[in-house]
Design a protein around this motif. Structure first.
Motif, short mmCIF file in Angstrom:
data_model
loop_
_atom_site.label_atom_id
_atom_site.label_comp_id
_atom_site.label_asym_id
_atom_site.label_seq_id
_atom_site.Cartn_x
_atom_site.Cartn_y
_atom_site.Cartn_z
N ILE A 229 22.36 -93.75 30.38
CA ILE A 229 21.73 -93.53 29.08
C ILE A 229 21.23 -92.09 28.97
N LEU A 230 20.54 -91.62 30.01
CA LEU A 230 20.01 -90.25 29.98
C LEU A 230 21.13 -89.23 29.88
N GLU A 231 22.20 -89.43 30.65
CA GLU A 231 23.31 -88.48 30.61
C GLU A 231 24.03 -88.52 29.27
N SER A 232 24.17 -89.72 28.71
CA SER A 232 24.81 -89.84 27.39
C SER A 232 24.02 -89.08 26.33
N LEU A 233 22.70 -89.26 26.35
CA LEU A 233 21.84 -88.55 25.40
C LEU A 233 21.94 -87.04 25.61
N GLY A 234 21.90 -86.61 26.86
CA GLY A 234 21.96 -85.19 27.15
C GLY A 234 23.27 -84.55 26.70
N ARG A 235 24.38 -85.21 27.00
CA ARG A 235 25.69 -84.65 26.64
C ARG A 235 25.85 -84.59 25.12
N GLN A 236 25.45 -85.67 24.44
CA GLN A 236 25.60 -85.68 22.98
C GLN A 236 24.66 -84.69 22.31
N LEU A 237 23.47 -84.52 22.88
CA LEU A 237 22.53 -83.54 22.34
C LEU A 237 23.11 -82.13 22.47
#
Length: 250
Positions: A229-237
């Protein structure tokens, strides 16, 4: 190892042996026959008769079979972990889950900084999240000390991310509440929706994995979903930020 028929055949003394073994398997596989007899307060003859009824020639064979069964159960548990993770990754592709990710991104993209809060293993994930978001260009901090002071004043440009498996960790709730009073939007990442931290969140992302605890009530629930979840948010941000820069540079 202990079928219904076998258990039904035990007399009262043998049932005492059975009850002790199923409650102390880790210790029993290291016990000698005399030690087990003393622990249950029966004779060694009773132990040997018990082993015969369990389908073993003697106590040594019984201990070996018990150890093998325990190892088999551990492997099954590992396999189950893989299956539940597969289920999570399938849920992560659903529209509902992606809408929660999108709602979190809408808060994050308007922020100038991010504060991760959590204790225990969630504090470690908070540190990982802070480092990851710093890597993609967002000023981020992690608070793992529940006694860290959070001063008064408004700061709507800082987003707080609360991490908790149970969603009921008192220290995390206190930190999250203090940050909300400062005006920080709150993103809650918890294992279930029906918990205090999830209810506090302006946006909530839940991962629904089986909770595991070891001796001493230590939580060993998988954090793989949290990292995803954290990596998904970071990449999309980062992708959103790059797109905005491209438009400005045109």
């Amino acid at each position: 190892m202990f079928t219904h028929e076998i258990v039904k055949s035990f007399n009262q003394l043998e049932m005492d042996v059975y009850n002790y073994i199923v409650q102390n398997e880790e210790q029993v596989i290291r016990m000698k026959v005399r030690e087990l007899a003393d622990a249950v307060h029966v004779s060694t003859t009773t132990i040997l008769r018990f082993c015969k009824k369990a389908g073993c020639e003697g106590y040594s064979e019984f201990r070996l079979k018990l150890k093998q069964e325990m190892a088999s159960q551990e492997t099954s548990r590992l396999d189950m972990d893989i299956e539940v993770l597969k289920d999570f990754f399938q849920r992560a592709q659903t529209k509902a889950f992606q809408e929660n990710i999108k709602a979190a991104l809408e808060l994050l993209v308007k922020s100038t900084s991010i504060i991760f809060v959590g204790v225990g293993s969630s504090a470690i994930m908070g540190q990982y999240g802070a480092r990851y978001f710093n890597n993609v260009g967002w000023l981020s901090f992690a608070i793992g000390d529940p006694f860290t002071p959070v001063f008064r004043g408004k700061n709507e440009n800082t987003v707080a991310v609360a991490l908790s498996v149970s969603g009921e960790t008192e220290q995390t709730i206190t930190l999250a509440e203090r940050l909300k009073r400062r005006g920080c939007p709150l993103i809650s990442i918890t294992n279930k929706a029906n918990c205090s931290i999830a209810k506090m969140g302006d946006c909530t992302i839940n991962y629904y994995l089986p909770a595991y605890k070891t001796h001493g009530d230590y939580d060993i629930t998988s954090q793989i979903a949290v990292a995803f979840i954290l990596e998904s948010l970071g990449r999309q941000l980062r992708r959103i930020h790059n797109s905005a820069e491209d438009i400005l540079n045109e």
